[in-house]
Design a protein around this motif. Sequence first.
Motif, PDB file in Angstrom:
ATOM      1  N   LEU A  23       0.831  -1.198   0.000  1.00  0.00           N
ATOM      2  CA  LEU A  23       0.000   0.000   0.000  1.00  0.00           C
ATOM      3  C   LEU A  23       0.870   1.255   0.000  1.00  0.00           C
ATOM      4  CD1 LEU A  23      -2.682  -1.177   2.600  1.00  0.00           C
ATOM      5  CD2 LEU A  23      -2.751  -1.363   0.101  1.00  0.00           C
ATOM      6  N   LYS A  24       0.221   2.389  -0.118  1.00  0.00           N
ATOM      7  CA  LYS A  24       0.956   3.647  -0.174  1.00  0.00           C
ATOM      8  C   LYS A  24       1.720   3.934   1.111  1.00  0.00           C
ATOM      9  CE  LYS A  24      -2.201   5.807  -3.488  1.00  0.00           C
ATOM     10  NZ  LYS A  24      -3.120   6.957  -3.738  1.00  0.00           N
ATOM     11  N   ASP A  25       1.178   3.481   2.237  1.00  0.00           N
ATOM     12  CA  ASP A  25       1.855   3.717   3.509  1.00  0.00           C
ATOM     13  C   ASP A  25       2.946   2.684   3.789  1.00  0.00           C
ATOM     14  OD1 ASP A  25       0.221   1.590   3.811  1.00  0.00           O
ATOM     15  OD2 ASP A  25      -0.858   2.350   5.567  1.00  0.00           O
ATOM     16  N   GLY A  26       3.213   1.816   2.835  1.00  0.00           N
ATOM     17  CA  GLY A  26       4.276   0.834   2.994  1.00  0.00           C
ATOM     18  C   GLY A  26       3.832  -0.478   3.592  1.00  0.00           C
ATOM     19  N   ARG A  27       2.578  -0.593   4.009  1.00  0.00           N
ATOM     20  CA  ARG A  27       2.094  -1.835   4.593  1.00  0.00           C
ATOM     21  C   ARG A  27       1.649  -2.802   3.493  1.00  0.00           C
ATOM     22  NH1 ARG A  27      -2.261  -1.709   6.760  1.00  0.00           N
ATOM     23  NH2 ARG A  27      -3.044   0.343   6.122  1.00  0.00           N
ATOM     24  N   LYS A  28       1.658  -4.076   3.866  1.00  0.00           N
ATOM     25  CA  LYS A  28       1.197  -5.107   2.959  1.00  0.00           C
ATOM     26  C   LYS A  28      -0.314  -5.276   3.091  1.00  0.00           C
ATOM     27  CE  LYS A  28       4.983  -7.009   1.087  1.00  0.00           C
ATOM     28  NZ  LYS A  28       5.180  -7.250  -0.366  1.00  0.00           N
ATOM     29  N   GLU A  29      -0.936  -5.605   1.982  1.00  0.00           N
ATOM     30  CA  GLU A  29      -2.359  -5.916   2.013  1.00  0.00           C
ATOM     31  C   GLU A  29      -2.577  -7.202   2.804  1.00  0.00           C
ATOM     32  OE1 GLU A  29      -5.196  -4.640  -1.620  1.00  0.00           O
ATOM     33  OE2 GLU A  29      -3.532  -5.924  -2.151  1.00  0.00           O
ATOM     34  N   SER A  30      -3.607  -7.201   3.621  1.00  0.00           N
ATOM     35  CA  SER A  30      -3.947  -8.415   4.364  1.00  0.00           C
ATOM     36  C   SER A  30      -4.643  -9.393   3.422  1.00  0.00           C
ATOM     37  CB  SER A  30      -4.861  -8.085   5.547  1.00  0.00           C
ATOM     38  OG  SER A  30      -6.028  -7.417   5.104  1.00  0.00           O
ATOM     39  N   CYS A  31      -4.192 -10.623   3.444  1.00  0.00           N
ATOM     40  CA  CYS A  31      -4.692 -11.633   2.519  1.00  0.00           C
ATOM     41  C   CYS A  31      -5.239 -12.830   3.297  1.00  0.00           C
ATOM     42  CB  CYS A  31      -3.589 -12.100   1.569  1.00  0.00           C
ATOM     43  SG  CYS A  31      -2.900 -10.798   0.525  1.00  0.00           S
ATOM     44  N   LYS A  32      -6.048 -13.602   2.597  1.00  0.00           N
ATOM     45  CA  LYS A  32      -6.585 -14.833   3.163  1.00  0.00           C
ATOM     46  C   LYS A  32      -5.494 -15.903   3.238  1.00  0.00           C
ATOM     47  CE  LYS A  32     -11.444 -14.389   1.898  1.00  0.00           C
ATOM     48  NZ  LYS A  32     -12.578 -15.041   1.197  1.00  0.00           N
ATOM     49  N   PRO A  33      -5.688 -16.910   4.072  1.00  0.00           N
ATOM     50  CA  PRO A  33      -4.670 -17.973   4.165  1.00  0.00           C
ATOM     51  C   PRO A  33      -4.574 -18.767   2.865  1.00  0.00           C
ATOM     52  CG  PRO A  33      -6.162 -18.008   6.061  1.00  0.00           C
ATOM     53  CD  PRO A  33      -6.755 -17.070   5.067  1.00  0.00           C
ATOM     54  N   ILE A  34      -3.379 -19.218   2.582  1.00  0.00           N
ATOM     55  CA  ILE A  34      -3.157 -20.179   1.496  1.00  0.00           C
ATOM     56  C   ILE A  34      -3.234 -21.567   2.116  1.00  0.00           C
ATOM     57  CG2 ILE A  34      -1.529 -21.026  -0.215  1.00  0.00           C
ATOM     58  CD1 ILE A  34      -0.488 -18.224  -0.545  1.00  0.00           C
ATOM     59  N   LEU A  35      -4.311 -22.271   1.828  1.00  0.00           N
ATOM     60  CA  LEU A  35      -4.583 -23.516   2.521  1.00  0.00           C
ATOM     61  C   LEU A  35      -3.691 -24.659   2.058  1.00  0.00           C
ATOM     62  CD1 LEU A  35      -8.482 -23.325   2.595  1.00  0.00           C
ATOM     63  CD2 LEU A  35      -6.846 -22.563   4.310  1.00  0.00           C
ATOM     64  N   LYS A  36      -3.277 -24.630   0.802  1.00  0.00           N
ATOM     65  CA  LYS A  36      -2.420 -25.708   0.300  1.00  0.00           C
ATOM     66  C   LYS A  36      -1.600 -25.178  -0.856  1.00  0.00           C
ATOM     67  CE  LYS A  36      -2.386 -30.435  -1.522  1.00  0.00           C
ATOM     68  NZ  LYS A  36      -3.179 -31.613  -1.931  1.00  0.00           N
ATOM     69  N   VAL A  37      -0.350 -25.655  -0.950  1.00  0.00           N
ATOM     70  CA  VAL A  37       0.540 -25.263  -2.035  1.00  0.00           C
ATOM     71  C   VAL A  37       1.237 -26.515  -2.559  1.00  0.00           C
ATOM     72  CG1 VAL A  37       2.486 -24.790  -0.495  1.00  0.00           C
ATOM     73  CG2 VAL A  37       2.382 -23.675  -2.739  1.00  0.00           C
ATOM     74  N   GLU A  38       1.437 -26.554  -3.870  1.00  0.00           N
ATOM     75  CA  GLU A  38       2.174 -27.625  -4.524  1.00  0.00           C
ATOM     76  C   GLU A  38       3.272 -26.980  -5.370  1.00  0.00           C
ATOM     77  OE1 GLU A  38       2.133 -30.789  -4.321  1.00  0.00           O
ATOM     78  OE2 GLU A  38       0.293 -31.243  -3.212  1.00  0.00           O
ATOM     79  N   TYR A  39       4.515 -27.459  -5.179  1.00  0.00           N
ATOM     80  CA  TYR A  39       5.680 -26.924  -5.878  1.00  0.00           C
ATOM     81  C   TYR A  39       6.208 -28.030  -6.768  1.00  0.00           C
ATOM     82  CZ  TYR A  39      10.249 -24.582  -6.432  1.00  0.00           C
ATOM     83  OH  TYR A  39      11.371 -23.980  -6.941  1.00  0.00           O
ATOM     84  N   LYS A  40       5.967 -27.929  -8.088  1.00  0.00           N
ATOM     85  CA  LYS A  40       6.312 -28.980  -9.025  1.00  0.00           C
ATOM     86  C   LYS A  40       7.254 -28.433 -10.097  1.00  0.00           C
ATOM     87  CE  LYS A  40       3.587 -31.880  -6.965  1.00  0.00           C
ATOM     88  NZ  LYS A  40       4.126 -32.995  -6.164  1.00  0.00           N
ATOM     89  N   THR A  41       8.279 -29.212 -10.407  1.00  0.00           N
ATOM     90  CA  THR A  41       9.272 -28.806 -11.405  1.00  0.00           C
ATOM     91  C   THR A  41       8.947 -29.432 -12.754  1.00  0.00           C
ATOM     92  OG1 THR A  41      10.682 -30.636 -10.707  1.00  0.00           O
ATOM     93  CG2 THR A  41      11.077 -28.478  -9.707  1.00  0.00           C
TER      94      THR A  41
END
Length: 1216
Positions: free
Chosen positions: A355-373
């Motif tokens: 944001l303009k004041d330097g803060r990060k936007e509050s976001c919802k949780p990421i419930l699951k992530v998959e990292y595939k090559t």
Amino acid sequence: MLNTPAVLQSKLDARNLKQMIKEPTRYNSKSVNTSTLIDIILTNLPSKYTSAVFNQDLSDHCFIVCVRNGSAVKRPPLITVKHSLKHFSEQAFLIDLARQRKFYICTIENILTGCITAWYGNCSATDRNALQRVVCTAQCITGSELPVIQDRYTSLGRPGVDCYSQHESGAAVLQLQFLINEGALVTACADDTLHLWNLRQRRPAILHSLKFNRERITFCHLPFQSKWLYVGTERGNTHIVNIESFVLSGYVIMWNKAIELATKAHPGPVVHLSDSPKDEGKLLIGFESGTVVQWDLRAKKVDFRIYYDEAIHSVSWHHEGKQFMCSHSDGSLTMWNLRNTARPIQITYPHGKILKDGRKESCKPILKVEYKTSRNSEPYVIFSGGLSYDKSGGRRPTLTIMHGKAITVLEMDHPIVEFLVLCDTPYSNEVQDPYAVVVLLEKDFIVVDLTQSNFPIFENPYPMDIHESPVTCTAYFAECPPDIIPILYSIGAKQKKTGYSHKEWPVSGGTWTLGSQTYPEIIVTGHADGTVKFWDASAITLQMLYKLKTSKVFEKPKAGEGRAGELVEEDPYAVQMVSWCPHSRLFCVVGISAHVILYRFSKHDANTQIVSLEVRLQFDSEDVISPSEAENNLCFSDPSSPQPPGSPGSGTQDSLPCLKVKSRPVRMPPGYQAEMVVQLQWVDGEPPQQITSLDINSAYGLLAFGNCNGLTVVDFLQKTILMCMGTLDLYGAADPYQRLTRSPRKNRQSTSGLTELSDNQVSMDMERSKSPTSDHVNGHCTSPTSQPCSVGKPRITGVPEGPRLTRRGPGRPPFRKAQSAACMEISLPVSSHTEESRENSFSRSRSSSVSSIDRDTKESVTTLQFGESYGRKGDALPTACLWVGTSLGVVLLLPISIPTEEEERMEEPITMGPSGTVLMLKGSVLRFAFLDCGGALIQSPYEVWRDPNGPEDPDRPRRRKLINFSPSSSQEACGDGHLAVVCSEKQAKVILMPTQAVLFTHNITESSFLLRADVVSVCNSVCLACFCANGHIMTLSLPSLRPLMDINYLPLTDLRIARTFVFTNGGQALYLSSPTEIQRLTYSQEMTDNLQDMLGELFTPIETPEAQNKGFLKGFFGGNAQTFDREELFGEAAAGKASRSLAQHIPGPMGLENMKAAAGGVVGDLARARIALDQRGERLGELEERTALMMNSAETFSTHAHQVMLKHKDKKWYQL
């Protein structure tokens, strides 16, 4: 440069080139001083390159490396937002714009649904009770039922393979773990129980269960080709279960040993478990608090610990095992490297901006992530959730795919329960190369294609979208014509939307068969949004054939405009009932807005002008009085008296239908094309009553429907209203209750009008109900020789209609608007004493006394049936007739006179009229059927289908081809006449026509009532199948009405079952068991015997792919994963036994010891032979193990004996 010639050096200096390799590259192990440099790498910018020489003693030539120092330009990520238009409905979109209240309802449902999915598995009993109270409160606020976590699972494979299994405990399924290529499945349930399912048989069964007593299960992990299952618990401990014996190992990883001793706080439940791709002896444990620990299984100690401020939801490894990615509750993704675990090497907020004041936007949780090559492209990072709270307010649940710099957001129609990435290899230490993502939604199941840049979805061969709109009615047709399914499928294939992946369905496991005794079956479902779907039910699974949208017949309603504006917040197109003739392919749909649509099937597209007929059908219950009262009282005031507000004539929008039919020609694609629409009009400022009965006959060219006000018959060949009269007008003088209408009629030509009908007044009845061919105005039947019959309240000629003295009697309940059948999810009261509650319940038990008739507000037409029958007792030959059943148990018969020649049929009017009451039964009449004297079922006549838009042959004019099943033609040796079967809510009767003598009577139930009754053919015979409100399914023989079966199957719990329960031929039935599931059942032993052959095989063993060969150099540098023997660590010999109080082993009901009592016959013999082979194999295995132990023991004894011999070899006897 070493030993560089002067000539070469001068040339290099002239071009400003520098040699990057300054160390010898040919190594001489005998004489280091004689090593030489034979490699040259030249550059004019030596500051931007770094070189090195490595001597690995592999050859006399060293490895050389030259790396250019530079940094890529960081470009902003490309974010692509895509909206799923798979289930887009323009009408629903307009409704959302008109009523923003639904936005808040959806928001509450989405939030609670996501929270339930994330919290429920980790909640304690107290927390779950509190969560259930929150859900109940939200249901009261939203006024709708929230989805629940399913307590069952479904296995899907190749198209046609579909298996449904359910746990007896009814506990929610938290996690599934397949034993890859072994035909087994492990399920973890919310009651802290693990179940091992055997998928090698056609009906999956539980082999073992393990019940945890002191800890709650939160996460499970089963490594590939391993028989040891890691189980994480709410207390933070990790237990290990042997899959073969399904018992706990004594090896336990306690939470207090995994964290540092100085840590005072509990790390929380275990949310992730996985073994390292580089070393299977390393187990990565993720705790909810943000702590990640790598546990060395051999050394029983911690390799490293990671602490992060935000809670962790999931962890995913890179295939090399050197780094992993975590998803957190603040919508961030962190990347960790094993070389430096002090802090993450990368922190990203995929959907969060600064944001303009330097803060990060509050976001919802990421419930699951998959990292595939991937070998040929950038890695894939796939996750669910993570949207910012500001953006996600009006958005649906999302699945995000990050591929390189591009970010693609896929919006889903329903909350995401789980997703799984399909890869080319099952080994975690190889390059994954993902090709699809399987996403399980709460009400859908989709597969996304990752091989295409736009990420399309695969066309789902399973009926996951049966609840795309709530199902409001069902119809089941067995033994259909064999050509109807291919035709519907070919037409429906042209309707498929574009944008699907061109590849085949990626899930290809299992096999399926049709069985030995299958026949064409079709299920028709009507939905709240006005769509009608045809499903192929010939096999175990459903396959959608064709989809019809009835809303395309009408103009789009606008909020606040006309009568449709008052229904816009409901479902004005909801399908209430359907009538389909598979032979003539005529299809009729009844909508909730009191409209009837007639469709004809055509293989060609056409521009069609839809014919619209409007009917004024109204009858008030307070108009019923006694005959003496009718002589002294008048219901109309003086014409000059003022009219009060709301009286008839004061409304400006009366005599209008609820919906507006398109007046312009409509281009219709091949398939079912609308031909005619019949709508009931508003009367006295009130909407028309819902239609309660419907029947259509293609041979007669007639369509009949009725409601609580009366009956309407339409000639759809001449496009005219043939009859439209109130229910009491159908009786005339034959009314068993001797009721008269208060509304005065026109000046009668004689004293014997519609109120004095008898068998001797045939000519007057026929004349009065002639088909209007030239004087049909606004839906009124204005035959010049008779009084109007289109209105249930005839008017007096020459006297203008004035206001009634009282519009509602004191006993009449206030009018309530007709609501969509999809919203009728109400509880059924056991007993009720008020008229309002009696309308909302099925407690319609009525007696035949006049006092009970007076208490009923209206008598409705509950069932209709066209057929060849005898209109009167004296008839010698059968004619076309319409059988009418009412809610008071009265059966009426209306003979019809139809011209025989086709030319006359299209020009001459049809005459019909009541012939009096045939008989009376207890309760509402539900079903009619006709049998010949031999007990065979007589089908209704029909017209053979012909394409209305097909090319015409001038040499062969098109003529109607009728198939008539007349009672006289269907029997030769049985004499004249036929049998009529009539079934009501309480009673069934078989009568002989034309004498109308009752041959058999059976009181089906006294304490309850029937919801559905059908005459069906089962095993080459005919019977009456009944479904009672108390849950009993009964069958009665025909024509004797002897009870054949009475089973307590399913009690009536809501109106959904009553609205959708139907029987069909072959001893089958179906109903909507939940808002998203159709339940089929059979009560035929022949079908039950064939069912086992129709079930598909879930498990088809394939050859397990070999692990990729890393090569000598890769292995030399430590790239191969290290393997270890888990049996040596977790077995009873090394780890001991687990505490008995920790978990309890429960043998499965279908274990090997109980499978001896399997089904008999060939299938049972094969099962017993397979069990015997398994047992023999187990005994041989045990014998082999014992033999190996004996050999080991013998070798040990031999070794010890040899050592003793060597020790005492040179000693004397006295030295021993």
